[in-house]
Design an enzyme around this catalytic site. Sequence first.
Site, PDB file in Angstrom:
ATOM      1  N   LYS A 245       3.123  -4.267   6.423  1.00  0.00           N
ATOM      2  CA  LYS A 245       3.334  -4.347   4.972  1.00  0.00           C
ATOM      3  C   LYS A 245       4.816  -4.179   4.614  1.00  0.00           C
ATOM      4  O   LYS A 245       5.306  -4.821   3.683  1.00  0.00           O
ATOM      5  CB  LYS A 245       2.478  -3.286   4.260  1.00  0.00           C
ATOM      6  CG  LYS A 245       0.987  -3.636   4.247  1.00  0.00           C
ATOM      7  CD  LYS A 245       0.733  -4.854   3.373  1.00  0.00           C
ATOM      8  CE  LYS A 245      -0.731  -5.196   3.238  1.00  0.00           C
ATOM      9  NZ  LYS A 245      -0.933  -6.402   2.404  1.00  0.00           N
TER      10      LYS A 245
ATOM     11  N   TYR B  64      -0.330  -1.017  10.404  1.00  0.00           N
ATOM     12  CA  TYR B  64      -0.577  -1.618   9.090  1.00  0.00           C
ATOM     13  C   TYR B  64       0.658  -1.444   8.195  1.00  0.00           C
ATOM     14  O   TYR B  64       1.102  -2.382   7.525  1.00  0.00           O
ATOM     15  CB  TYR B  64      -1.794  -0.941   8.458  1.00  0.00           C
ATOM     16  CG  TYR B  64      -2.107  -1.380   7.054  1.00  0.00           C
ATOM     17  CD1 TYR B  64      -2.762  -2.586   6.824  1.00  0.00           C
ATOM     18  CD2 TYR B  64      -1.762  -0.602   5.956  1.00  0.00           C
ATOM     19  CE1 TYR B  64      -3.058  -2.997   5.525  1.00  0.00           C
ATOM     20  CE2 TYR B  64      -2.049  -1.006   4.662  1.00  0.00           C
ATOM     21  CZ  TYR B  64      -2.694  -2.200   4.456  1.00  0.00           C
ATOM     22  OH  TYR B  64      -2.988  -2.599   3.178  1.00  0.00           O
TER      23      TYR B  64
ATOM     24  N   SER C 278       0.844  -1.194   0.000  1.00  0.00           N
ATOM     25  CA  SER C 278       0.000   0.000   0.000  1.00  0.00           C
ATOM     26  C   SER C 278       0.874   1.236   0.000  1.00  0.00           C
ATOM     27  O   SER C 278       2.021   1.192   0.470  1.00  0.00           O
ATOM     28  CB  SER C 278      -0.855  -0.022   1.264  1.00  0.00           C
ATOM     29  OG  SER C 278      -1.285   1.287   1.588  1.00  0.00           O
ATOM     30  N   SER C 279       0.327   2.343  -0.486  1.00  0.00           N
ATOM     31  CA  SER C 279       1.125   3.573  -0.513  1.00  0.00           C
ATOM     32  C   SER C 279       1.387   4.120   0.886  1.00  0.00           C
ATOM     33  O   SER C 279       2.252   4.978   1.061  1.00  0.00           O
ATOM     34  CB  SER C 279       0.431   4.640  -1.363  1.00  0.00           C
ATOM     35  OG  SER C 279      -0.845   4.921  -0.850  1.00  0.00           O
ATOM     36  N   CYS C 280       0.673   3.627   1.909  1.00  0.00           N
ATOM     37  CA  CYS C 280       0.892   4.171   3.255  1.00  0.00           C
ATOM     38  C   CYS C 280       2.154   3.619   3.913  1.00  0.00           C
ATOM     39  O   CYS C 280       2.472   3.978   5.034  1.00  0.00           O
ATOM     40  CB  CYS C 280      -0.320   3.965   4.140  1.00  0.00           C
ATOM     41  SG  CYS C 280      -0.551   2.269   4.589  1.00  0.00           S
TER      42      CYS C 280
ATOM     43  N   HIS D 164     -12.735   3.403   3.669  1.00  0.00           N
ATOM     44  CA  HIS D 164     -11.905   4.502   3.203  1.00  0.00           C
ATOM     45  C   HIS D 164     -12.808   5.648   2.752  1.00  0.00           C
ATOM     46  O   HIS D 164     -14.027   5.517   2.678  1.00  0.00           O
ATOM     47  CB  HIS D 164     -11.013   4.037   2.049  1.00  0.00           C
ATOM     48  CG  HIS D 164      -9.833   3.264   2.520  1.00  0.00           C
ATOM     49  ND1 HIS D 164      -9.770   1.892   2.435  1.00  0.00           N
ATOM     50  CD2 HIS D 164      -8.679   3.649   3.096  1.00  0.00           C
ATOM     51  CE1 HIS D 164      -8.618   1.486   2.935  1.00  0.00           C
ATOM     52  NE2 HIS D 164      -7.938   2.522   3.357  1.00  0.00           N
TER      53      HIS D 164
HETATM   54  P1  GDP Z   1      -6.001   7.456   4.618  1.00  0.00           P
HETATM   55  O1  GDP Z   1      -5.791   7.714   3.142  1.00  0.00           O
HETATM   56  O2  GDP Z   1      -5.166   6.345   5.162  1.00  0.00           O
HETATM   57  O3  GDP Z   1      -5.846   8.723   5.425  1.00  0.00           O
HETATM   58  O4  GDP Z   1      -7.478   6.894   4.826  1.00  0.00           O
HETATM   59  P2  GDP Z   1      -8.978   7.357   4.456  1.00  0.00           P
HETATM   60  O5  GDP Z   1      -9.284   7.009   3.038  1.00  0.00           O
HETATM   61  O6  GDP Z   1      -9.844   6.712   5.498  1.00  0.00           O
HETATM   62  O7  GDP Z   1      -9.053   8.939   4.672  1.00  0.00           O
HETATM   63  C1  GDP Z   1      -8.532   9.851   3.759  1.00  0.00           C
HETATM   64  C2  GDP Z   1      -8.885  11.261   4.127  1.00  0.00           C
HETATM   65  O8  GDP Z   1     -10.316  11.472   3.911  1.00  0.00           O
HETATM   66  C3  GDP Z   1      -8.626  11.649   5.590  1.00  0.00           C
HETATM   67  O9  GDP Z   1      -8.154  12.990   5.601  1.00  0.00           O
HETATM   68  C4  GDP Z   1     -10.023  11.579   6.207  1.00  0.00           C
HETATM   69  O10 GDP Z   1     -10.165  12.393   7.364  1.00  0.00           O
HETATM   70  C5  GDP Z   1     -10.870  12.099   5.052  1.00  0.00           C
HETATM   71  N1  GDP Z   1     -12.301  11.794   5.138  1.00  0.00           N
HETATM   72  C6  GDP Z   1     -13.321  12.699   4.975  1.00  0.00           C
HETATM   73  N2  GDP Z   1     -14.505  12.130   5.166  1.00  0.00           N
HETATM   74  C7  GDP Z   1     -14.277  10.813   5.430  1.00  0.00           C
HETATM   75  C8  GDP Z   1     -15.134   9.714   5.711  1.00  0.00           C
HETATM   76  O11 GDP Z   1     -16.366   9.822   5.768  1.00  0.00           O
HETATM   77  N3  GDP Z   1     -14.525   8.496   5.901  1.00  0.00           N
HETATM   78  C9  GDP Z   1     -13.166   8.344   5.826  1.00  0.00           C
HETATM   79  N4  GDP Z   1     -12.632   7.107   6.007  1.00  0.00           N
HETATM   80  N5  GDP Z   1     -12.319   9.386   5.606  1.00  0.00           N
HETATM   81  C10 GDP Z   1     -12.871  10.596   5.402  1.00  0.00           C
END
Ligand code: GDP
Length: 309
Positions: free
Chosen positions: A142, A138, A109-111, A181
């Site tokens: 990975k 996580y 994953s990119s993280c 996500h």
């Molecule tokens: P990340 O890419 O590992 O940070 O994972 P996410 O895809 O869960 O979140 C990406 C970004 O989207 C973060 O800045 C979250 O705070 C934002 N975000 C905004 N609304 C939402 C939501 O409803 N769900 C999630 N999971 N993230 C959200």
Amino acid sequence: MIDKTARIFVSGHRGMVGSALVRRLHAGGYANLLTRTHAELDLTDQRAVHACLDQEKPDYLFIAAAKVGGIQANNQYRAEFLYQNLMIEANLIHRAHLAGVQRLMFLASSCIYPRDAAQPITEDSLLTGPLEPTNEPYAIAKIAGIKLAESYNRQYGRQYVSVMPTNLYGPNDNYDLASSHVLPALMRKAHEAKQRGDAEMVVWGSGTPRREFLYVDDLADACVHLMQQGYDGPLVNIGCGQDVTIRELAEMVMDVVGCNAKIAFDASQPDGTPRKLLDVSRLAKLGWRASTPLREGIARAYAAAPFHS
Ligand code: GDP
């Protein structure tokens, strides 16, 4: 090239990535796919995994199985994210080697890259700085998997490749608001806000973080392309090379869904990494680029979403 009759094991075939790989392999005429449901094979069970690989002796193995989730789930279930991912990859990679599997693809994953890596993120930035705290367990799991695969290459001449997909979305995604996500969450929130006629739709964080999104069928195509080419570099990024802010993403999703609510940012939720854009020049040199535009991918994913009937 992969022989059309090769025995190809896709672990995690019920998940978003694994099911896309199965679709892509079937479409490519590969008829000899091996799969196991979670009920048939617990990938954290070392003995069961060993018995399965010894019996099946696949020619190719895709490791798409993983414990995955969005920012909240990663942050909350830190022990499970670390433990289960370590077990799955250690069992599969080690036994694949002992069972004589020459070619394996490990999906990371990119993280895994440092939180403050220079953007766009090149493969060389692995292990050059501290990780984003919300998904550190996580990422550590990975990174261990990437290094395990690489170590079998260096010590035993295997051709085990690790790929780093950017944020993915598409059919069979997780739409549970607490563990998903951002993209599937926003799709569901916009759909429900529209149905209820809500004046506001809540978006977590500040809306300023930037993320890159790839339709999962594009990812599967890239993975099969790399396997077919016989690419044996230790790792390669898979993305589309473009990112958007979370605010822009929310607006695009609402537009596709036809939701007219106002966005309300919930600052009590974390932003996570400020930006995550992959450098995809290595992948481009290997002859692959993404083909699904974000808006079109969102429309396709939305049409296939389980809550949308
Ligand atoms: P990340 O890419 O590992 O940070 O994972 P996410 O895809 O869960 O979140 C990406 C970004 O989207 C973060 O800045 C979250 O705070 C934002 N975000 C905004 N609304 C939402 C939501 O409803 N769900 C999630 N999971 N993230 C959200």
